[in-house]
Design a protein around this motif. Structure first.
Motif, PDB file in Angstrom:
ATOM      1  N   UNK A  35       0.819  -1.211   0.000  1.00 27.51           N
ATOM      2  CA  UNK A  35       0.000   0.000   0.000  1.00 27.51           C
ATOM      3  C   UNK A  35       0.851   1.259   0.000  1.00 27.51           C
ATOM      4  N   UNK A  36       1.830   1.321   0.908  1.00 24.20           N
ATOM      5  CA  UNK A  36       2.604   2.557   1.048  1.00 24.20           C
ATOM      6  C   UNK A  36       3.418   2.844  -0.203  1.00 24.20           C
ATOM      7  N   UNK A  37       4.020   1.802  -0.779  1.00 26.85           N
ATOM      8  CA  UNK A  37       4.818   2.014  -1.987  1.00 26.85           C
ATOM      9  C   UNK A  37       3.933   2.372  -3.158  1.00 26.85           C
ATOM     10  N   UNK A  38       2.774   1.739  -3.227  1.00 27.02           N
ATOM     11  CA  UNK A  38       1.847   2.030  -4.319  1.00 27.02           C
ATOM     12  C   UNK A  38       1.386   3.480  -4.245  1.00 27.02           C
ATOM     13  N   UNK A  39       1.141   3.966  -3.002  1.00 28.48           N
ATOM     14  CA  UNK A  39       0.698   5.349  -2.840  1.00 28.48           C
ATOM     15  C   UNK A  39       1.789   6.312  -3.287  1.00 28.48           C
ATOM     16  N   UNK A  40       3.044   6.048  -2.860  1.00 31.53           N
ATOM     17  CA  UNK A  40       4.144   6.941  -3.247  1.00 31.53           C
ATOM     18  C   UNK A  40       4.329   6.937  -4.754  1.00 31.53           C
ATOM     19  N   UNK A 117       2.534  16.984   6.687  1.00 28.65           N
ATOM     20  CA  UNK A 117       1.448  16.317   7.421  1.00 28.65           C
ATOM     21  C   UNK A 117       1.108  14.977   6.786  1.00 28.65           C
ATOM     22  N   UNK A 118       0.991  14.988   5.458  1.00 31.36           N
ATOM     23  CA  UNK A 118       0.643  13.737   4.771  1.00 31.36           C
ATOM     24  C   UNK A 118       1.737  12.701   4.987  1.00 31.36           C
ATOM     25  N   UNK A 119       3.003  13.137   4.850  1.00 30.28           N
ATOM     26  CA  UNK A 119       4.099  12.181   5.015  1.00 30.28           C
ATOM     27  C   UNK A 119       4.173  11.647   6.437  1.00 30.28           C
ATOM     28  N   UNK A 120       4.018  12.523   7.406  1.00 31.30           N
ATOM     29  CA  UNK A 120       4.177  12.070   8.784  1.00 31.30           C
ATOM     30  C   UNK A 120       2.971  11.305   9.290  1.00 31.30           C
ATOM     31  N   UNK A 121       1.795  11.635   8.821  1.00 24.80           N
ATOM     32  CA  UNK A 121       0.591  10.974   9.320  1.00 24.80           C
ATOM     33  C   UNK A 121       0.159   9.827   8.430  1.00 24.80           C
ATOM     34  N   UNK A 122      -0.202  10.167   7.194  1.00 20.02           N
ATOM     35  CA  UNK A 122      -0.783   9.141   6.329  1.00 20.02           C
ATOM     36  C   UNK A 122       0.218   8.043   6.008  1.00 20.02           C
ATOM     37  N   UNK A 123       1.412   8.449   5.594  1.00 16.45           N
ATOM     38  CA  UNK A 123       2.387   7.443   5.185  1.00 16.45           C
ATOM     39  C   UNK A 123       2.783   6.569   6.371  1.00 16.45           C
ATOM     40  N   UNK A 124       2.997   7.194   7.517  1.00 18.50           N
ATOM     41  CA  UNK A 124       3.386   6.420   8.696  1.00 18.50           C
ATOM     42  C   UNK A 124       2.250   5.490   9.121  1.00 18.50           C
ATOM     43  N   UNK A 125       1.000   5.990   9.015  1.00 15.71           N
ATOM     44  CA  UNK A 125      -0.135   5.123   9.363  1.00 15.71           C
ATOM     45  C   UNK A 125      -0.194   3.927   8.428  1.00 15.71           C
ATOM     46  N   UNK A 126       0.053   4.176   7.143  1.00 11.42           N
ATOM     47  CA  UNK A 126       0.049   3.063   6.188  1.00 11.42           C
ATOM     48  C   UNK A 126       1.102   2.032   6.561  1.00 11.42           C
ATOM     49  N   UNK A 127       2.308   2.531   6.888  1.00  7.99           N
ATOM     50  CA  UNK A 127       3.373   1.599   7.264  1.00  7.99           C
ATOM     51  C   UNK A 127       3.010   0.837   8.533  1.00  7.99           C
ATOM     52  N   UNK A 128       2.396   1.553   9.473  1.00  2.00           N
ATOM     53  CA  UNK A 128       2.024   0.899  10.732  1.00  2.00           C
ATOM     54  C   UNK A 128       1.035  -0.231  10.473  1.00  2.00           C
ATOM     55  N   UNK A 129       0.004   0.095   9.690  1.00  2.00           N
ATOM     56  CA  UNK A 129      -1.028  -0.914   9.449  1.00  2.00           C
ATOM     57  C   UNK A 129      -0.439  -2.109   8.715  1.00  2.00           C
ATOM     58  N   UNK A 130       0.469  -1.859   7.779  1.00  2.92           N
ATOM     59  CA  UNK A 130       1.040  -2.956   7.008  1.00  2.92           C
ATOM     60  C   UNK A 130       1.923  -3.864   7.842  1.00  2.92           C
ATOM     61  N   UNK A 131       2.794  -3.274   8.659  1.00  2.00           N
ATOM     62  CA  UNK A 131       3.828  -4.078   9.289  1.00  2.00           C
ATOM     63  C   UNK A 131       3.684  -4.268  10.789  1.00  2.00           C
ATOM     64  N   UNK A 132       3.011  -3.349  11.485  1.00  2.00           N
ATOM     65  CA  UNK A 132       2.926  -3.507  12.940  1.00  2.00           C
ATOM     66  C   UNK A 132       1.660  -4.223  13.367  1.00  2.00           C
ATOM     67  N   UNK A 133       0.674  -4.271  12.484  1.00  2.00           N
ATOM     68  CA  UNK A 133      -0.544  -5.016  12.806  1.00  2.00           C
ATOM     69  C   UNK A 133      -0.295  -6.466  12.406  1.00  2.00           C
ATOM     70  N   UNK A 134      -0.269  -7.351  13.369  1.00  2.00           N
ATOM     71  CA  UNK A 134       0.162  -8.726  13.097  1.00  2.00           C
ATOM     72  C   UNK A 134      -0.681  -9.416  12.038  1.00  2.00           C
ATOM     73  N   UNK A 135      -2.002  -9.173  12.126  1.00  2.00           N
ATOM     74  CA  UNK A 135      -2.877  -9.877  11.187  1.00  2.00           C
ATOM     75  C   UNK A 135      -2.585  -9.457   9.750  1.00  2.00           C
ATOM     76  N   UNK A 136      -2.490  -8.150   9.528  1.00  2.00           N
ATOM     77  CA  UNK A 136      -2.205  -7.667   8.173  1.00  2.00           C
ATOM     78  C   UNK A 136      -0.830  -8.119   7.718  1.00  2.00           C
ATOM     79  N   UNK A 137       0.130  -8.049   8.636  1.00  2.00           N
ATOM     80  CA  UNK A 137       1.493  -8.436   8.260  1.00  2.00           C
ATOM     81  C   UNK A 137       1.537  -9.887   7.819  1.00  2.00           C
ATOM     82  N   UNK A 138       0.854 -10.756   8.557  1.00  2.00           N
ATOM     83  CA  UNK A 138       0.902 -12.175   8.215  1.00  2.00           C
ATOM     84  C   UNK A 138       0.108 -12.486   6.961  1.00  2.00           C
ATOM     85  N   UNK A 139      -1.082 -11.846   6.836  1.00  2.00           N
ATOM     86  CA  UNK A 139      -1.938 -12.211   5.711  1.00  2.00           C
ATOM     87  C   UNK A 139      -1.517 -11.562   4.411  1.00  2.00           C
ATOM     88  N   UNK A 140      -1.068 -10.311   4.494  1.00  2.00           N
ATOM     89  CA  UNK A 140      -0.861  -9.553   3.258  1.00  2.00           C
ATOM     90  C   UNK A 140       0.593  -9.147   3.058  1.00  2.00           C
TER      91      UNK A 140
END
Lengths: 264, 469
Positions: A35-40, A117-140
């Motif tokens: 997600x994060x790379x696709x957005x960038x 703001x976008x870089x610090x909030x949105x991008x970081x949130x995307x990274x968090x959801x992708x890699x720090x949320x165990x379920x998303x990290x394992x499934x996707x």
């Protein structure tokens, strides 16, 4: 290279016109990109379309490692390789194309603030959801990130990337946050953007700027990417003017443009 | 040769031999003075006992094979020869610091009149030896720690560990070696390693983390090695100015390959041989045991040496190789061959021949290189018999070619492609031999047949290495 040498090289590069065969590199679209790379990547593509500069998109499994800064996307223009939206905007400016020339100093500062703001909030949130949320990290995230590689390299690289992102989250203080708090942060960021956008077609007057490209890149990708649940997309959808903003840019710069190039 | 002590015999009839190896302490007999002179070759003897003193952790069963031949000796000179051979065999196991041989007459109740006892007095190596070096290289320093455990479990197994910590890179290697008891030439080893390398001629940085197992065994006069290797390779650009072709190769890949090497080496020395020949053929098949890369690689090395008049040596060598990518992915820069430099075609810069892009050499999928050398002692032979023997003057003619083949065409097209645009060079210089491991060269080279894109080093060129064309 020393600063003086870099400045010299960029001056030389600025003198060259935009070539026919400029290429943008990103990870594999179908299987690998996250997600994060696709957005960038979409943000950079939108910016280049807004400037009217043609670019081919090339997907490589090792795009992240080819990039001089380690981040995607990057563009290969003539002899130069430039990565990430910020340096690319500077590079394009040196070549004489700029979207923010019409802004005065106050507006330019405001634009930079919103981009941060976008870089610090949105991008970081995307990274968090992708890699720090165990379920998303394992499934996707881990399966997609490691798909071009064979066993056991795929596991090693996926876990290495996960640890790296988690360390970064630790460093900026996001590791203590819960998923709910992250969604809340995304919502607040969207609210700020929505308020700034108001009823205007673009963020500043009637001309698009790099801020529009960046916001479009992130929001459109969030809306169109299938994650484990739809909460993130819902947060964005609740702001109708952002929705129509995305729709408008998609129509103007992607669908119309592709239709034109098909007809001609 | 080692010391061999022997006592004289009384002439008496002989009987059958008794086989027995005892690892106990035994007193040496006092030397006696004999006035009679014996003609030793004609005396028949029987070796009754062979003792090995000084064993600690070494297991006896591996030693019986090495000393078994001594029992077959028939006369005293034979005993001395076979004991010497057994001593060499014990030393090559790599577990003893030194081995002394004592030949004595048998004493005791079961002693035959012409019986002999052969005793090998050995001193085992310490359980663990360590070494610590500091190295200074190109703009970097590093500290190298080595740890060796010879004879770990008592049967000549060896465990070595090397760790290098530098300002730029860290690398390490762990290796376990086990020979087959009784057949030292049949052995296997397991290696774990991480190695980093910087290749400025390609603007490439490579980090390899790998594991390999290999089996070596002799068949008749040839030595074969079978090896499986799994390597995680990480490639990166060495500088921001690296060409885009090298940048495209950055990233991670996994190579899992099986390889087979056959070596026939009849040379009298590895460095500056005076006679003999070397034939080495190596093939590697990657991709069928896992991994991302898939190719078949063949390469060979031939060297012939002949001593001519006046102590001079004529040496010819030929190297060649081919890389065939299997599947649809192109070959990786880390697998291709490179040519040029003070250790291959002299007169050219290091690995600076062949396909290149913006000054970065990409290597090629096929190559050949040949050399013709004449080594003579230094003119007027200064330091003869001593220091001067380490030097040689050296006249050479080198040639070679490196290119990518279009595998769709037939072998005739391949040969013609390798035969066009041959790079060659000639010159003379001085060679210094360092022990039996390495050699230094200082040559004056004149490169010819230079193609556009090659980087030459005409004039004086210095080279140091182990393997030279």
């Amino acid at each position: 290279m020393s600063l003086a040498a870099e400045a010299f090289v960029s001056q030389i590069a600025a003198a060259e016109p935009w070539p026919e065969k400029a290429t943008l590199y990103q990870p594999l679209k179908e299987d690998q990109i996250l997600l994060s790379d696709s957005a960038s990547s979409l943000a950079v593509q939108t910016f280049l379309r807004m400037c009217g500069l043609p670019v081919q998109v090339s997907c490589c499994a090792n795009a992240e490692y080819m990039s001089p800064s380690g981040k995607v996307p990057f563009i290969h223009v003539g002899n130069q390789v430039v990565s990430e939206l910020g340096p690319i905007v500077q590079f394009i400016k040196a070549k004489g194309h700029s979207l923010s020339d019409g802004l005065d100093d106050v507006q330019r500062a405001e634009m930079k603030a919103y981009m941060e703001l976008v870089n610090n909030m949105l991008l970081t949130a995307e990274l968090y959801i992708q890699w720090c949320d165990d379920y998303t990290a394992t499934e996707i995230s881990r399966p997609r990130y490691s798909s071009p590689y064979s066993w056991p390299l795929n596991h090693i690289l996926a876990y290495q990337k996960q640890w790296e992102v988690r360390r970064k989250m630790n460093a900026i203080g996001w590791s203590g946050k819960s998923l709910e708090q992250v969604y809340e942060d995304v919502s607040q960021c969207c609210q700020a953007l929505s308020q700034r956008l108001g009823t205007q077609p673009y963020f500043f007057n009637k001309q698009p700027t790099e801020l529009d490209a960046l916001v479009f890149g992130h929001l459109f990708t969030i809306l169109t990417t299938q994650l484990t649940n739809d909460e993130l997309a819902e947060k964005v959808k609740s702001y109708t003017n952002l929705l129509s903003f995305c729709h408008r840019i998609d129509q103007t710069y992607f669908k119309e443009h592709d239709r034109e190039s098909q007809v001609s | 040769m080692g010391t061999v002590h022997a006592r004289s015999l009384d002439p008496l009839p002989m009987q059958g031999p008794e086989l027995g190896v005892q690892a106990d302490d035994m007193d040496l007999g006092e030397p006696e003075q004999e006035e009679k002179q014996e003609v030793l070759e004609n005396k028949d003897v029987v070796v009754q006992h062979v003792h090995i003193d000084g064993l600690g952790r070494t297991k006896e069963d591996i030693l019986t094979y090495e000393v078994a031949d001594v029992f077959r000796a028939k006369n005293l000179i034979d005993v001395m020869k076979k004991s010497h051979e057994a001593r060499q065999k014990l030393l090559r196991l790599g577990i003893f610091r030194h081995v002394e041989v004592v030949i004595d007459t048998t004493e005791g109740a079961d002693a035959l009149p012409n019986g002999l006892d052969v005793t090998f007095e050995v001193k085992e190596l310490r359980r663990m030896t360590g070494s610590y070096n500091t190295m200074v290289g190109n703009n970097e320093g590093s500290m190298v720690l080595g740890l060796k455990l010879p004879n770990v479990f008592g049967r000549a197994e060896k465990l070595t560990f090397q760790f290098s910590y530098g300002t730029k890179e860290t690398s390490y290697g762990l290796s376990f070696f086990k020979p087959q008891p009784g057949h030292f030439e049949r052995n296997f080893s397991i290696n774990l390693y991480k190695v980093t390398g910087q290749f400025p001629w390609s603007s490439l940085r490579e980090t390899d983390r790998g594991v390999s197992t290999e089996f070596s065994f002799p068949i008749w006069r040839t030595n074969h090695t079978l090896k499986w290797e799994g390597v995680w390779r990480e490639l990166g650009c060495l500088a921001r100015t690296a060409s885009f072709s090298v940048r495209e190769e950055s990233g991670h890949s996994l190579k899992s390959s099986l390889s087979h090497t056959m070596v026939i080496d009849t040379r009298n020395s590895t460095i500056l041989p005076r006679k003999g020949a070397l034939l080495k053929i190596n093939q590697e098949l990657a991709g069928y045991t896992g991994g991302d890369v898939s190719f078949l690689k063949e390469d060979f090395e031939i060297q012939l040496n002949k001593t001519l008049f006046w102590d001079s040596v004529l040496s010819t060598s030929l190297w060649g190789g081919m890389l065939l990518p299997l599947g649809d992915k192109p070959s990786s820069i880390a697998d291709r061959f490179y040519l040029g430099g003070p250790t291959s075609v002299r007169g050219y810069s290091m690995y600076s021949i062949g396909p290149q892009s913006e000054g970065d050499y990409l290597g090629g999928e096929a190559f050949w290189a040949g050399g013709l050398h004449l080594y003579t002692p230094l003119p007027f032979r200064p330091g003869r018999g001593g220091f001067g023997e380490l030097f040689r003057t050296h006249f050479f003619l080198n040639a070679g070619n490196l290119c990518n083949l279009n595998y769709g065409e037939g072998p005739r097209a391949h040969l013609s492609k390798l035969a066009e645009c041959i790079r060659w060079s000639y010159g003379a210089g001085i060679v210094l031999r360092l022990g039996n491991i390495a050699r230094l060269e200082l040559n004056y080279c004149i490169p010819m047949g230079v193609q556009s894109g090659d980087r030459i080093c005409d004039g004086v060129q210095f080279g140091a290495g182990i393997r030279f064309l």
